[in-house]
Design an enzyme around this catalytic site. Structure first.
Site, PDB file in Angstrom:
ATOM      1  CG  ASP A  91      -5.888   8.377   6.179  1.00 18.29           C
ATOM      2  OD1 ASP A  91      -6.389   8.572   7.293  1.00 18.29           O
ATOM      3  OD2 ASP A  91      -5.681   9.300   5.380  1.00 18.29           O
ATOM      4  CD  GLU A 128      -3.220   0.315   0.313  1.00 19.09           C
ATOM      5  OE1 GLU A 128      -2.786   1.134  -0.502  1.00 19.09           O
ATOM      6  OE2 GLU A 128      -4.418   0.192   0.569  1.00 19.09           O
ATOM      7  CB  VAL A 180       1.019  12.946   1.497  1.00 15.78           C
ATOM      8  CG1 VAL A 180       1.821  13.384   2.703  1.00 15.78           C
ATOM      9  CG2 VAL A 180       0.109  11.777   1.854  1.00 15.78           C
TER      10      VAL A 180
END
Ligand code: PRP
Length: 215
Positions: A110, A106, A160
């Site tokens: 999160d 991955e 990000v």
């Protein structure tokens, strides 16, 4: 004025969080560790489209084992925090993973909701093992506790972009990982990041002169 010329410096909006050279070095380290841990085995690396595909492409070339790769694509409904139980597979694996050693690759973990869904789906197919390699671990945002066997970088709770991570489906091809400091500014003017795409890679260090260079 060209629409590609930004109205303010890109450095006002983003900063480099993890540069391309740090990413390259860390992936080499991860590749070495995974090679050692899976010695004598032929794991299948599974990436979740789209963001993880960039990391997978670099990581699996650093693993000195006969690995195979496969991809899944999943779709979520509602907001990120509402997504538990509301996920469906849009593209399934091509390979049968029964009895295989599976390593999920991955780009970012999160809330952990995507991964927890994915792990439960994959484990129901009776693989020999399921582990996770995440480039970025945003642990501060975790809702579902998850065992991440390999982590590239601990990531602060910031938006990000780059190295596979997108902003409105763009800028996955930025070679560094950028922290967006002003998301509203970027949303208002997404082309602010265009100059970043044109930034040349830092020059390689000078090579040693040939031994007879001064002869
Ligand atoms: C990102 C990332 C993970 C997921 C992690 O995918 O690639 O799959 O979010 O989030 P979670 O831990 O909160 O579930 P994204 O939905 O942005 O899709 P993309 O890879 O196509 O950009």
């Amino acid at each position: 004025m060209s629409p590609l010329l930004p109205s303010r410096p890109v450095s006002d909006v983003v900063r480099v969080l993890f540069g391309r050279e740090d990413i390259r070095r860390r992936i080499e380290e991860l590749g070495r560790t995974i090679t050692g841990d899976y010695e004598g085995r032929a794991p299948v690396l599974i990436s979740v489209l789209k963001g993880g595909s960039v990391f997978l492409a670099d990581l699996f070339r650093q693993i000195r084992l006969p690995v195979s790769i496969d991809y899944m694509s999943i779709s979520r409904y509602g907001g990120a925090t509402e997504s538990l139980g509301r996920v469906r597979i849009v593209k399934d694996l091509d390979e049968d993973i029964g009895g295989r050693h599976v390593l999920i690759v991955e780009d970012v973990v999160d809330t952990g909701l995507t991964l927890s869904y994915l792990i439960s789906v994959l484990e129901s197919r009776h693989p020999a093992s399921v582990e996770v390699c995440a480039l970025l671990d945003k642990s501060a945002r975790r809702i579902t506790p998850l065992p991440l066997r390999y982590v590239g970088f601990d990531c602060p709770d910031v938006f990000v972009v780059g190295y596979g991570l997108d902003f409105q489906e763009r800028f996955r091809n930025v070679p560094d990982i950028l922290a967006v400091q002003d998301v509203a500014a970027l949303a208002a003017e997404p082309d602010l990041l265009v100059p970043y795409l044109a930034r040349a890679a830092p020059p390689p260090p000078p090579s040693d002169p040939p031994e007879d260079a001064e002869a």
